[in-house]
Write an enzyme that holds these catalytic residues in place. Sequence first.
Site, PDB file in Angstrom:
ATOM      1  N   GLY A 291       0.801  -1.219   0.000  1.00 28.71           N
ATOM      2  CA  GLY A 291       0.000   0.000   0.000  1.00 28.71           C
ATOM      3  C   GLY A 291       0.833   1.267   0.000  1.00 28.71           C
TER       4      GLY A 291
ATOM      5  CG  HIS B 211       3.117   0.561  -5.422  1.00 24.56           C
ATOM      6  ND1 HIS B 211       3.314   1.644  -4.598  1.00 24.56           N
ATOM      7  CD2 HIS B 211       3.667  -0.498  -4.782  1.00 24.56           C
ATOM      8  CE1 HIS B 211       3.947   1.264  -3.504  1.00 24.56           C
ATOM      9  NE2 HIS B 211       4.192  -0.039  -3.595  1.00 24.56           N
TER      10      HIS B 211
ATOM     11  CB  VAL C  60       8.676   3.938 -11.523  1.00 28.02           C
ATOM     12  CG1 VAL C  60       8.100   5.319 -11.815  1.00 28.02           C
ATOM     13  CG2 VAL C  60       8.068   2.891 -12.446  1.00 28.02           C
TER      14      VAL C  60
ATOM     15  NE  ARG D 153      10.632   0.994   4.978  1.00 28.31           N
ATOM     16  CZ  ARG D 153      10.484  -0.278   4.593  1.00 28.31           C
ATOM     17  NH1 ARG D 153      10.764  -0.631   3.349  1.00 28.31           N
ATOM     18  NH2 ARG D 153      10.061  -1.194   5.439  1.00 28.31           N
TER      19      ARG D 153
HETATM   20  P1  AMP Z   1       5.952  -2.605  -1.682  1.00 35.13           P
HETATM   21  O1  AMP Z   1       4.593  -1.981  -1.531  1.00 35.13           O
HETATM   22  O2  AMP Z   1       7.073  -1.718  -1.299  1.00 35.13           O
HETATM   23  O3  AMP Z   1       6.012  -3.976  -1.056  1.00 35.13           O
HETATM   24  O4  AMP Z   1       6.150  -2.846  -3.243  1.00 35.13           O
HETATM   25  C1  AMP Z   1       5.234  -3.611  -3.995  1.00 35.13           C
HETATM   26  C2  AMP Z   1       5.816  -3.888  -5.354  1.00 35.13           C
HETATM   27  O5  AMP Z   1       6.065  -2.647  -6.024  1.00 35.13           O
HETATM   28  C3  AMP Z   1       7.165  -4.629  -5.286  1.00 35.13           C
HETATM   29  O6  AMP Z   1       7.211  -5.590  -6.336  1.00 35.13           O
HETATM   30  C4  AMP Z   1       8.156  -3.527  -5.507  1.00 35.13           C
HETATM   31  O7  AMP Z   1       9.374  -3.962  -6.061  1.00 35.13           O
HETATM   32  C5  AMP Z   1       7.404  -2.645  -6.485  1.00 35.13           C
HETATM   33  N1  AMP Z   1       7.953  -1.282  -6.475  1.00 35.13           N
HETATM   34  C6  AMP Z   1       8.099  -0.470  -5.400  1.00 35.13           C
HETATM   35  N2  AMP Z   1       8.691   0.680  -5.753  1.00 35.13           N
HETATM   36  C7  AMP Z   1       8.947   0.587  -7.089  1.00 35.13           C
HETATM   37  C8  AMP Z   1       9.564   1.445  -8.053  1.00 35.13           C
HETATM   38  N3  AMP Z   1      10.043   2.648  -7.723  1.00 35.13           N
HETATM   39  N4  AMP Z   1       9.642   1.006  -9.325  1.00 35.13           N
HETATM   40  C9  AMP Z   1       9.173  -0.211  -9.685  1.00 35.13           C
HETATM   41  N5  AMP Z   1       8.578  -1.063  -8.817  1.00 35.13           N
HETATM   42  C10 AMP Z   1       8.475  -0.671  -7.544  1.00 35.13           C
END
Ligand code: AMP
Length: 304
Positions: free
Chosen positions: A54, A60, A199, A210
């Site tokens: 989230g 995302h 991204v 974060r």
């Molecule tokens: P998280 O909510 O941090 O667990 O991320 C969920 C998914 O989004 C994971 O597969 C992450 O690697 C991906 N994700 C998070 N930040 C980025 C970003 N800046 N670029 C590409 N994918 C991302």
Amino acid sequence: MAQVPADLRDARFLLDEDTRPPQPVPPVILTTPTAMRRWRAANSGTLGFVPTMGYLHEGHMELVRRSIEENLHTVVSIFVNPTQFGPHEDFSRYPRDEVRDLAQLSAAGVDAVYLPGATDMYPEGYQTYVEVEQVTQALEGAARPGHFRGVTTVVLKLFNAVGPDRAYFGRKDAQQLRVIQRMVRDLDVGVEVVPCEIVREADGLAMSSRNVYLTPEQRVAAPILERSLEDARAMWEAGERDADALRDAVASVLDGELLADVEYVSLADNVTLDELRGEVNRPALLSLVAKFGKTRLLDNVELV
Ligand code: AMP
């Protein structure tokens, strides 16, 4: 008053209320594994799945858009998974904004959002975990004991409830991606793992939930992470193959930023993540973690 030309009158007519595209249907919200499985059973056809914690950002949403493009249905999960946080990590203060997340997912046109509660995922008496043995040892696995055991367990549980054909993961969490790929192969999971590019903000900082923790000064300083990696990538492209020289190039750029407290700089085999020494003669992952205050930021580039 001048006459409205005929072609503009036609354009106005085309924007008339009746001809506007229909608004997206809000996603179905499912809050238990049973409800999720029933929804999947009732919705056949290819299903793309994007697991998240989230506080959604464009990183995302890029995964979500790709899933929508490539599959008949798309499900996004939002679950801040307690088992992947260590006792002194930021589980309780991890940023959350369910209303904004749901608005974004609705506008994007996802079919369903899976929002399980912690007790639905880990009911009393819970005692089963998935462990990937080697690729979890270094880097984030070394810095965060138990982290990947929590990640693989929750991802397999989410896969079991959602029943996807494809699952979308960001390259930003490079080790996580490799750990999930290994688990899927080792346990015959039957889900295609689709890696997606990192991204970034306009100034190069990798998007992350974060990033909201950063003070204005830290936020200004944080793009140094990407710049340090890009410097090393330029050296790689110019022919530099010495592992220490590539790691040192990153470290010396970061040394110049007093707000960045470097935890590690790694140059590892791109698949096994074994740390490389001497001459690098295969595809590699150059990755780093630095803390800005209490905020731990990750970034990486692949040298291929
Ligand atoms: P998280 O909510 O941090 O667990 O991320 C969920 C998914 O989004 C994971 O597969 C992450 O690697 C991906 N994700 C998070 N930040 C980025 C970003 N800046 N670029 C590409 N994918 C991302």
